[in-house]
Motif scaffolding. Structure first.
Motif, PDB file in Angstrom:
ATOM      1  N   VAL A  50      28.049  42.820   0.968  1.00  0.00           N
ATOM      2  CA  VAL A  50      27.677  41.248   1.039  1.00  0.00           C
ATOM      3  C   VAL A  50      26.456  41.199   1.737  1.00  0.00           C
ATOM      4  O   VAL A  50      25.716  40.526   1.215  1.00  0.00           O
ATOM      5  CB  VAL A  50      28.847  40.732   1.614  1.00  0.00           C
ATOM      6  CG1 VAL A  50      28.376  39.040   1.679  1.00  0.00           C
ATOM      7  CG2 VAL A  50      30.159  40.806   0.696  1.00  0.00           C
ATOM      8  N   ARG A 108      19.597  29.725  -4.325  1.00  0.00           N
ATOM      9  CA  ARG A 108      20.251  29.026  -3.415  1.00  0.00           C
ATOM     10  C   ARG A 108      19.691  27.657  -3.236  1.00  0.00           C
ATOM     11  O   ARG A 108      18.761  27.576  -3.846  1.00  0.00           O
ATOM     12  CB  ARG A 108      20.319  29.760  -2.073  1.00  0.00           C
ATOM     13  CG  ARG A 108      21.001  30.859  -1.953  1.00  0.00           C
ATOM     14  CD  ARG A 108      21.278  31.388  -0.459  1.00  0.00           C
ATOM     15  NE  ARG A 108      21.856  32.452  -0.372  1.00  0.00           N
ATOM     16  CZ  ARG A 108      21.887  33.788  -0.714  1.00  0.00           C
ATOM     17  NH1 ARG A 108      20.497  33.938  -1.065  1.00  0.00           N
ATOM     18  NH2 ARG A 108      22.808  34.667  -0.610  1.00  0.00           N
ATOM     19  N   ARG A 134      19.782  35.380  -6.247  1.00  0.00           N
ATOM     20  CA  ARG A 134      19.337  34.767  -4.893  1.00  0.00           C
ATOM     21  C   ARG A 134      18.860  33.524  -5.139  1.00  0.00           C
ATOM     22  O   ARG A 134      17.696  32.968  -4.797  1.00  0.00           O
ATOM     23  CB  ARG A 134      17.928  35.600  -4.625  1.00  0.00           C
ATOM     24  CG  ARG A 134      18.312  37.195  -4.754  1.00  0.00           C
ATOM     25  CD  ARG A 134      18.053  38.117  -3.343  1.00  0.00           C
ATOM     26  NE  ARG A 134      18.730  39.209  -3.294  1.00  0.00           N
ATOM     27  CZ  ARG A 134      18.694  39.918  -2.239  1.00  0.00           C
ATOM     28  NH1 ARG A 134      17.849  39.903  -1.445  1.00  0.00           N
ATOM     29  NH2 ARG A 134      19.682  40.924  -2.393  1.00  0.00           N
ATOM     30  N   ASP A 183      27.726  29.791   4.262  1.00  0.00           N
ATOM     31  CA  ASP A 183      27.065  30.728   3.466  1.00  0.00           C
ATOM     32  C   ASP A 183      26.689  32.161   4.269  1.00  0.00           C
ATOM     33  O   ASP A 183      26.978  33.237   3.502  1.00  0.00           O
ATOM     34  CB  ASP A 183      25.597  30.181   2.890  1.00  0.00           C
ATOM     35  CG  ASP A 183      25.076  31.033   1.871  1.00  0.00           C
ATOM     36  OD1 ASP A 183      25.844  31.536   1.048  1.00  0.00           O
ATOM     37  OD2 ASP A 183      23.825  31.275   1.774  1.00  0.00           O
ATOM     38  N   SER A 190      23.982  43.562   1.461  1.00  0.00           N
ATOM     39  CA  SER A 190      23.036  43.672   0.747  1.00  0.00           C
ATOM     40  C   SER A 190      22.511  42.853  -0.198  1.00  0.00           C
ATOM     41  O   SER A 190      21.560  42.367  -0.619  1.00  0.00           O
ATOM     42  CB  SER A 190      23.220  45.192   0.072  1.00  0.00           C
ATOM     43  OG  SER A 190      24.340  45.019  -0.883  1.00  0.00           O
ATOM     44  N   TRP A 191      23.666  41.735  -0.419  1.00  0.00           N
ATOM     45  CA  TRP A 191      23.372  40.579  -1.530  1.00  0.00           C
ATOM     46  C   TRP A 191      22.750  39.394  -0.837  1.00  0.00           C
ATOM     47  O   TRP A 191      22.131  38.597  -1.411  1.00  0.00           O
ATOM     48  CB  TRP A 191      24.650  40.204  -2.028  1.00  0.00           C
ATOM     49  CG  TRP A 191      25.335  41.317  -2.867  1.00  0.00           C
ATOM     50  CD1 TRP A 191      24.786  42.501  -3.566  1.00  0.00           C
ATOM     51  CD2 TRP A 191      26.827  41.577  -3.103  1.00  0.00           C
ATOM     52  NE1 TRP A 191      25.719  43.334  -4.092  1.00  0.00           N
ATOM     53  CE2 TRP A 191      27.034  42.753  -3.980  1.00  0.00           C
ATOM     54  CE3 TRP A 191      27.938  40.824  -2.882  1.00  0.00           C
ATOM     55  CZ2 TRP A 191      28.358  42.988  -4.382  1.00  0.00           C
ATOM     56  CZ3 TRP A 191      28.913  41.478  -3.028  1.00  0.00           C
ATOM     57  CH2 TRP A 191      29.173  42.416  -4.000  1.00  0.00           C
ATOM     58  N   ASN A 192      23.178  39.355   0.553  1.00  0.00           N
ATOM     59  CA  ASN A 192      22.935  38.185   1.258  1.00  0.00           C
ATOM     60  C   ASN A 192      22.409  38.440   2.469  1.00  0.00           C
ATOM     61  O   ASN A 192      23.357  38.669   3.598  1.00  0.00           O
ATOM     62  CB  ASN A 192      24.189  37.131   1.255  1.00  0.00           C
ATOM     63  CG  ASN A 192      23.903  35.902   2.179  1.00  0.00           C
ATOM     64  OD1 ASN A 192      22.621  35.648   2.409  1.00  0.00           O
ATOM     65  ND2 ASN A 192      24.891  34.908   2.101  1.00  0.00           N
ATOM     66  N   PRO A 193      21.271  38.883   2.577  1.00  0.00           N
ATOM     67  CA  PRO A 193      20.751  39.111   4.107  1.00  0.00           C
ATOM     68  C   PRO A 193      21.093  38.387   5.243  1.00  0.00           C
ATOM     69  O   PRO A 193      20.906  38.792   6.395  1.00  0.00           O
ATOM     70  CB  PRO A 193      19.124  39.343   3.689  1.00  0.00           C
ATOM     71  CG  PRO A 193      19.030  39.547   2.188  1.00  0.00           C
ATOM     72  CD  PRO A 193      20.280  38.549   1.638  1.00  0.00           C
ATOM     73  N   HIS A 209      32.847  33.016   5.016  1.00  0.00           N
ATOM     74  CA  HIS A 209      33.131  32.697   3.739  1.00  0.00           C
ATOM     75  C   HIS A 209      32.416  33.463   2.582  1.00  0.00           C
ATOM     76  O   HIS A 209      32.924  33.149   1.605  1.00  0.00           O
ATOM     77  CB  HIS A 209      33.079  31.093   3.524  1.00  0.00           C
ATOM     78  CG  HIS A 209      34.029  30.239   4.476  1.00  0.00           C
ATOM     79  ND1 HIS A 209      33.395  29.744   5.790  1.00  0.00           N
ATOM     80  CD2 HIS A 209      35.214  29.988   4.482  1.00  0.00           C
ATOM     81  CE1 HIS A 209      34.546  29.248   6.258  1.00  0.00           C
ATOM     82  NE2 HIS A 209      35.310  29.451   5.560  1.00  0.00           N
ATOM     83  N   SER A 210      31.615  33.833   2.893  1.00  0.00           N
ATOM     84  CA  SER A 210      30.648  34.741   1.943  1.00  0.00           C
ATOM     85  C   SER A 210      31.423  36.315   1.924  1.00  0.00           C
ATOM     86  O   SER A 210      31.051  36.885   0.896  1.00  0.00           O
ATOM     87  CB  SER A 210      29.455  35.091   2.406  1.00  0.00           C
ATOM     88  OG  SER A 210      28.559  34.079   2.475  1.00  0.00           O
ATOM     89  N   CYS A 211      32.355  36.393   2.674  1.00  0.00           N
ATOM     90  CA  CYS A 211      33.021  37.757   2.680  1.00  0.00           C
ATOM     91  C   CYS A 211      33.862  37.951   1.525  1.00  0.00           C
ATOM     92  O   CYS A 211      34.547  37.132   1.172  1.00  0.00           O
ATOM     93  CB  CYS A 211      33.963  38.128   3.823  1.00  0.00           C
ATOM     94  SG  CYS A 211      34.783  39.495   3.712  1.00  0.00           S
ATOM     95  N   HIS A 212      33.911  38.950   0.469  1.00  0.00           N
ATOM     96  CA  HIS A 212      34.626  39.192  -0.585  1.00  0.00           C
ATOM     97  C   HIS A 212      35.549  40.176  -0.386  1.00  0.00           C
ATOM     98  O   HIS A 212      36.419  40.441  -1.455  1.00  0.00           O
ATOM     99  CB  HIS A 212      33.601  39.872  -1.672  1.00  0.00           C
ATOM    100  CG  HIS A 212      32.627  38.662  -2.402  1.00  0.00           C
ATOM    101  ND1 HIS A 212      32.795  38.021  -3.561  1.00  0.00           N
ATOM    102  CD2 HIS A 212      31.618  38.455  -1.721  1.00  0.00           C
ATOM    103  CE1 HIS A 212      31.838  37.173  -3.901  1.00  0.00           C
ATOM    104  NE2 HIS A 212      31.113  37.522  -2.751  1.00  0.00           N
TER     105      HIS A 212
END
Lengths: 237, 115
Positions: free
Chosen positions: A156, B84, B82, A194, A158-161, A198-201
Motif C-alpha cells: 500500500v 484522487r 493515482r 486516505d 508503494s501504491w499510495n506514498p 483505512h487504506s490498509c488492504h
C-alpha cells in the motif's frame, strides 16, 4: 567456498556491483557487508549500530525481501550461494545500502506517535493494570525497533506514498491503548483517512516480515474499529 | 471532515460486502433451484412479476452493489491510476448512480407488470 554478493551502488540511478566474500560459520548478512567494506571497497556505505537486533538500523533488501541483516544468517537466505543486497524499498536511496528514512519517521509524527500526558513530576506514578485489555494491546506492539522492514514490505505504501505505513500506525495504536495518554481523539483523527489506517488492504506483509514478530495488521484493524467508534460518538459535532 | 468521510466509506463498503455475500448466495441458490428442470424467461417472469419480496430483495442487492462498487472503484482509481480528489470522487459517484439506475430499471422490468 565464496559467497557471491551483489550490492547496490550509488543513488536511485545506481547499479549492482558483485563481490566475492569468504563463507564463515554462523555468518550474518551484516558480516558479509562489513567484510566488503573493510576488505574490498572502503567506499561502500551502509548503516548499522548494535549488531544484536535492538537498534533497527541495519535493515535492507536481501534477495528482494526486507530483513534485519544483523540477525539474518547467510545460510538461511543464500540458497545458491548468492546474495543480492539493496537499500530498503519504498524509501529514497541516499547512497549504496543507505535509504533515506526521513519520510518514514515523519509519518510517525504525522500519526501523532508522541505520548501526550497530563501528569507532572510532582504527581504520583500512574497505576496501569498489566492485565487490562488496553495494556495487553499496547504491550503487543510496543517492542517496535523502527527498522522500516514493515514499511519496505508494504504494497500500500508503494501504491499510495502518503500512506502512513504499518510502523507509524502500530505506534499510534500503542498510544491509543495507553491509559495515561490524553491525545486519543486527535490521534484517531490523524490516522483515519486516505493516508491512514483505512487504506490498509490487510495484505499482512508487515506482519509476515516484522523481525520482532509484531502484528501491525492487528494494530491497524484496532485503529479502524476505534476510529469508527469515535465517528459514531462524535457524529453530532 | 475528510477523515470521517473515509471512516464512513470504509464501514459502508464492509457493510455492503456483508449484504452482497448474502444476496449472491440467495441469488445463486435460487437460480440453480429454479432452473433444475429447465426454465424459460416467461416462467421466470411469471414467478417474479408483482412479487414484493423479490422486488425488495433485488433492490437491496442493486443498491448494495452500487455503493460497494463505487467505493471500490474510488480506491482502484487512487491506487492504480493515482487519480484522487474531487474529479475522482465525482466520477465514481456518477458510476454509483448509473449502476443504481441501470440495476433498478432491470428490477422494475422483472418485477413490474407486463407492459
Amino acid at each position: 567456498m565464496n559467497l557471491r554478493v551483489s550490492v547496490w551502488r550509488g543513488g536511485s540511478d545506481g547499479r549492482f556491483q558483485s563481490f566475492e566474500v569468504p563463507r564463515q560459520p554462523s555468518q550474518t548478512v551484516l558480516d558479509a557487508v562489513t567484510y566488503i567494506q573493510r576488505h574490498l571497497d572502503a567506499t561502500l556505505s551502509y548503516r548499522f549500530a548494535c549488531r544484536v537486533g535492538m537498534c533497527g538500523s541495519c535493515a535492507m533488501m536481501v534477495n528482494g525481501t526486507p530483513r534485519w541483516t544483523c540477525r539474518t544468517h547467510v545460510d538461511k537466505v543464500a540458497g545458491e550461494g548468492a546474495l543480492e543486497l539493496a537499500p530498503l524499498a519504498n524509501m529514497p536511496v541516499v547512497k549504496d545500502l543507505v535509504a533515506d528514512m526521513d519520510g518514514f519517521f515523519d509519518k510517525w509524527a504525522r500519526a501523532r506517535g508522541e505520548f501526550v500526558g497530563k501528569r507532572t513530576r510532582a504527581d504520583d506514578f500512574a497505576v496501569v493494570d498489566p492485565a487490562s485489555p488496553e495494556r495487553r494491546e499496547a504491550d503487543a506492539g510496543i517492542e517496535c525497533i523502527g527498522c522500516g522492514v514493515c514499511y519496505a514490505a508494504c504494497d500500500v505504501v508503494s501504491w499510495n506514498p502518503a500512506f502512513l505505513g504499518p510502523a507509524a500506525l502500530n505506534r499510534a495504536w500503542t498510544l491509543v491503548n495507553d491509559a495515561r495518554d490524553t491525545a486519543r481523539e486527535v490521534r484517531l483523527a490523524a490516522v483515519a483517512g486516505d493516508a491512514g489506517c483505512h487504506s490498509c488492504h490487510t495484505l499482512m506483509s508487515c506482519t509476515e516480515h516484522c523481525p520482532k514478530s509484531l502484528e501491525p495488521t492487528r494494530a491497524i484493524s484496532g485503529l479502524k474499529r476505534a476510529t469508527w467508534r469515535l465517528a459514531l460518538t462524535a457524529a453530532d459535532e | 471532515m475528510s477523515a470521517r468521510r473515509e471512516v464512513v466509506f470504509w464501514v459502508a463498503q464492509r457493510a455492503t460486502a456483508v449484504v452482497l455475500a448474502v444476496c449472491v448466495l440467495v441469488h445463486l441458490v435460487t437460480m440453480i433451484y429454479a432452473v433444475r428442470n429447465g426454465l424459460s424467461a416467461a416462467e421466470i417472469l411469471g414467478r417474479t412479476r408483482g412479487s414484493v419480496a423479490w422486488g425488495t430483495f433485488y433492490s437491496v442487492f442493486v443498491i448494495a452493489a452500487a455503493i460497494h462498487g463505487a467505493i471500490g472503484l474510488r480506491t482502484v482509481a487512487a491506487e492504480w491510476l493515482r487519480w484522487r480528489g474531487e474529479s475522482a470522487e465525482l466520477a465514481t459517484t456518477i458510476v454509483g448512480f448509473a449502476l443504481t439506475i441501470a440495476g433498478l430499471r432491470a428490477v422494475a422490468a422483472v418485477i413490474g407488470a407486463p407492459v
